[in-house]
Write a protein that holds these residues in place. Structure first.
Motif, PDB file in Angstrom:
ATOM      1  N   ASP A  51       0.828  -1.204   0.000  1.00  0.00           N
ATOM      2  CA  ASP A  51       0.000   0.000   0.000  1.00  0.00           C
ATOM      3  C   ASP A  51       0.864   1.257   0.000  1.00  0.00           C
ATOM      4  OD1 ASP A  51      -2.307  -1.497  -0.032  1.00  0.00           O
ATOM      5  OD2 ASP A  51      -2.661  -1.362   2.129  1.00  0.00           O
ATOM      6  N   GLY A  52       1.972   1.220   0.735  1.00  0.00           N
ATOM      7  CA  GLY A  52       2.874   2.361   0.737  1.00  0.00           C
ATOM      8  C   GLY A  52       3.543   2.542  -0.609  1.00  0.00           C
ATOM      9  N   TYR A  53       3.972   1.437  -1.219  1.00  0.00           N
ATOM     10  CA  TYR A  53       4.613   1.477  -2.535  1.00  0.00           C
ATOM     11  C   TYR A  53       3.647   2.035  -3.580  1.00  0.00           C
ATOM     12  CZ  TYR A  53       6.972  -0.331  -6.737  1.00  0.00           C
ATOM     13  OH  TYR A  53       7.590  -0.463  -7.959  1.00  0.00           O
ATOM     14  N   ALA A  54       2.354   1.691  -3.436  1.00  0.00           N
ATOM     15  CA  ALA A  54       1.332   2.166  -4.378  1.00  0.00           C
ATOM     16  C   ALA A  54       0.829   3.569  -4.042  1.00  0.00           C
ATOM     17  CB  ALA A  54       0.157   1.188  -4.385  1.00  0.00           C
ATOM     18  N   GLY A  55       1.294   4.126  -2.922  1.00  0.00           N
ATOM     19  CA  GLY A  55       0.812   5.443  -2.513  1.00  0.00           C
ATOM     20  C   GLY A  55      -0.631   5.416  -2.061  1.00  0.00           C
ATOM     21  N   MET A  56      -1.072   4.281  -1.540  1.00  0.00           N
ATOM     22  CA  MET A  56      -2.476   4.106  -1.179  1.00  0.00           C
ATOM     23  C   MET A  56      -2.667   3.907   0.324  1.00  0.00           C
ATOM     24  SD  MET A  56      -4.134   4.317  -4.057  1.00  0.00           S
ATOM     25  CE  MET A  56      -5.732   3.568  -3.802  1.00  0.00           C
TER      26      MET A  56
ATOM     27  N   ASP B 115      -5.725   5.664   1.481  1.00  0.00           N
ATOM     28  CA  ASP B 115      -6.925   4.987   0.967  1.00  0.00           C
ATOM     29  C   ASP B 115      -7.218   3.730   1.775  1.00  0.00           C
ATOM     30  OD1 ASP B 115      -7.512   6.249  -2.053  1.00  0.00           O
ATOM     31  OD2 ASP B 115      -5.455   6.447  -1.362  1.00  0.00           O
TER      32      ASP B 115
ATOM     33  N   TYR C  70       0.172  -2.064  -8.883  1.00  0.00           N
ATOM     34  CA  TYR C  70       1.495  -1.899  -8.280  1.00  0.00           C
ATOM     35  C   TYR C  70       2.076  -3.227  -7.797  1.00  0.00           C
ATOM     36  CZ  TYR C  70       1.177   3.124  -8.684  1.00  0.00           C
ATOM     37  OH  TYR C  70       1.095   4.409  -9.179  1.00  0.00           O
TER      38      TYR C  70
ATOM     39  N   THR D 193      11.419  -0.885  -2.158  1.00  0.00           N
ATOM     40  CA  THR D 193      10.417  -0.110  -1.401  1.00  0.00           C
ATOM     41  C   THR D 193      11.095   0.904  -0.483  1.00  0.00           C
ATOM     42  OG1 THR D 193      10.355  -1.795   0.355  1.00  0.00           O
ATOM     43  CG2 THR D 193       8.789  -2.026  -1.456  1.00  0.00           C
TER      44      THR D 193
ATOM     45  N   GLN E 274      11.406   3.956  -0.212  1.00  0.00           N
ATOM     46  CA  GLN E 274      10.750   5.187   0.217  1.00  0.00           C
ATOM     47  C   GLN E 274       9.595   4.957   1.178  1.00  0.00           C
ATOM     48  OE1 GLN E 274      12.104   8.082  -0.484  1.00  0.00           O
ATOM     49  NE2 GLN E 274      13.688   6.954  -1.583  1.00  0.00           N
ATOM     50  N   VAL E 275       9.206   3.691   1.407  1.00  0.00           N
ATOM     51  CA  VAL E 275       8.030   3.456   2.250  1.00  0.00           C
ATOM     52  C   VAL E 275       8.338   2.631   3.478  1.00  0.00           C
ATOM     53  CG1 VAL E 275       6.466   3.647   0.298  1.00  0.00           C
ATOM     54  CG2 VAL E 275       7.329   1.396   0.934  1.00  0.00           C
TER      55      VAL E 275
END
Length: 563
Positions: free
Chosen positions: A148-153, A156, A370, A455, A457-458
């Protein structure tokens, strides 16, 4: 990140104090020198279980202290405040004491802490990847959060969880109403009657207190009138009334003042008393005139008091608590939905589920997109990490149908419409299986490294420790591992226990772990290597027992290239 580590009397370490830096630090040394002791000590400070064998032979206790900079971790700081464990701003100090009997104590910022609290801190501060420690990447919740972090979600996903809770609350309420419809209806009817009854009483505490005072006065009116009449007679109407005697005394004192003026002060006091007594007579006469002796009003008040007392007995409360009883009835009616219709509640539930389903489907779509991208990146990294032909898959496993609503095909949970599972196939042609079940220790370390790079950045922890990531590799692959760790070191604090010169040469800092026998006791210590010392250690790792000038030159070249 980790700033400082102090180790006392732990395994074969007598005393060790280490200051840590950012970037990539390599720990090297001969086999058996105790390189993993550093990781074991940190793990103990972060809540891992310990036993008496960890206390250095002949010592009473082992003690580990670790200082972390948490200024860039607001969630960590908030957790410390919530647990009443906060210390200096931006600092988290952990301490663990283990005695020779196996008993241990933990401290966070100088305050006593449980092992569970130490573990919760550890999960937010560092991750250890290797064959000897817990692997957070094997946990389903971490895998889901990474995707979810990798997808920017991430936001959400939180929204989906909130919508799920809203839907479930309505669902539980609807189920409760439908399964107990008759009982709920009967309870609601009784509560509505009770509410009307108490509200119809028009009761309030202030009115009740006034009513009791008025009733007491009316009920004792005859006695009160008699008391007032007795006072008036005693003060002014009887033959020997107080005022008459006082008047006579003041008259004599006035006459006597012709002979002794000092009596003036006494006369003044008596005249003041005379005025006060006269005021008292006026007050008692006024009281007589306004005292109500109406029998009809007395009966009305008796009836009102009886009504309140009857209601209080009925609801098993003191009269002063009738207001509170009414509030409880109103609150319970609200829980039952008041007069809400079951069909209306069902419609609210369906609407809440649709809101959840819409958000969850959006989350699923992003996850699918993603997951494919992340799978490709990690698979590509595996090819360079001595796992040719291997593949990595971020699998989305749909959740089963909700058993309570099989006909409606309702499914889902607070995390969405699927579970996330990291799967791996180490060899071509082999179907992927759960990462937790099929990866060996060395493979898991390298796969974890590939995941962390992909990953970067997350990831939620600032310090990453890799133990034996070079297991079963060498040459070009080892060089790639070194470059990957150096890349990670730009965003995280990275520590790596390694036997490979290619990995060590890529480090920003290098520490050498060694052991020696002193007075018959084996002790381990760590030296920070600089300049020629580092060249010598890389040469040792390259050349073995005999180190030649050629080997030293090769070591210097490796360090220069990796700088």
């Amino acid at each position: 990140m980790l700033k400082y580590l102090s180790i006392r009397d732990f395994v074969i370490v007598s005393s060790l104090d280490l200051d840590f830096s950012s970037g990539f630090t390599a720990l090297t040394g001969e086999t058996g020198a105790g390189k993993s002791i550093l990781i074991d000590a940190l793990s103990l400070a972060l809540g891992e279980r310990g036993d008496a064998s960890m206390v250095r032979n002949g010592c009473e206790r082992a003690e580990i202290a670790a200082e972390f900079d948490v200024s860039a971790l607001p969630d960590m700081q908030a957790w410390l405040v919530e647990q009443e464990l906060a210390g200096d701003d931006g600092v988290c100090l952990l301490r663990r004491v283990l005695d020779a009997g196996g008993r241990s104590r933990g401290f966070i910022n100088g305050r006593s802490a449980t092992l569970q609290q130490l573990r919760e801190v550890g999960e937010q501060l560092l991750d250890v990847y290797g064959q000897h420690a817990h692997q957070s990447l094997l946990r389903p919740d971490v895998q889901r959060s990474l995707l979810d972090g990798y997808a920017g979600m991430a936001a959400d996903a939180e929204k989906v969880a909130a919508l799920y809770r809203d839907w479930q609350a309505l669902r539980r309420r609807r189920i409760s109403l439908s399964e107990n419809a008759e009982a709920v209806a009967a309870e609601r009817e009784l509560l509505q009657f009770q509410r009307r009854e108490i509200e119809g009483l028009g009761f309030n505490v202030a009115e009740w207190n006034t009513l009791q005072e008025d009733y007491s006065r009316l009920a004792h009116a005859a006695g009160l009138l008699e008391t007032a009449a007795f006072g008036i007679e005693s003060l002014s109407e009887a033959d020997n009334a107080c005022l008459a005697q006082l008047n006579a005394l003041t008259a004599r004192l006035r006459d006597s003042m012709q002979h002794d003026a000092s009596l003036g002060e006494t006369l003044q006091m008596l005249e003041s008393a005379q005025a006060e007594l006269q005021e008292a007579v006026y007050a008692l006469r006024h009281y007589q005139q306004r005292l109500d002796t109406d029998p009809q009003r007395l009966r009305e008040q008796e009836q009102r008091i009886q009504s309140v007392m009857d209601a209080a007995r009925k609801y098993r409360v003191a009269p002063e608590q009738l207001d509170q009883a009414l509030q409880r009835i109103v609150a319970r009616l609200a829980e039952l939905g008041g007069d809400a219709d079951l069909a209306e509640l069902e419609q609210l539930e369906k609407s809440a589920y649709q809101n959840y389903l819409t958000a969850a489907k959006k989350l699923t779509a992003a996850r699918k997109k993603y997951a494919e991208k992340l799978s490709g990146e990690i698979t590509a990294a595996m090819q360079t990490l001595a796992m040719p032909g291997g593949s990595f898959l971020v699998a989305l496993l749909p959740l089963g149908q909700d058993e309570a609503h099989r006909d409606d095909a309702i499914r889902g949970n607070a995390y969405g419409l699927e579970t996330i599972e990291f799967q791996v196939a180490a060899n071509p042609g082999v179907p992927p299986r759960s990462l937790a079940k099929v990866a060996s220790g060395g493979e898991l370390s390298r796969i974890s490294l590939a995941i962390q790079v992909a990953t970067t950045q997350v990831a939620s922890v600032p310090t990453l420790i890799f133990d034996e990531v070079d297991s079963g590799i060498g040459g070009r692959v080892a060089e790639i591992v070194g470059h990957l760790l150096k890349k990670l070191g730009k965003d995280y604090q990275v520590l790596c226990v390694t036997h490979l010169p290619q990995v060590a040469a890529a480090a920003d800092q290098q520490w050498q772990v060694s052991k020696a026998v002193k007075n018959g006791v084996t002790l381990s210590h760590i030296d920070v290597l600089e300049g020629a010392q580092r060249v010598e250690e890389i040469a040792r790792m390259l050349g073995g027992v005999k180190i030649t000038e050629t080997t030293r030159k090769h070591a210097a070249e490796m360090l220069a290239v990796s700088a």
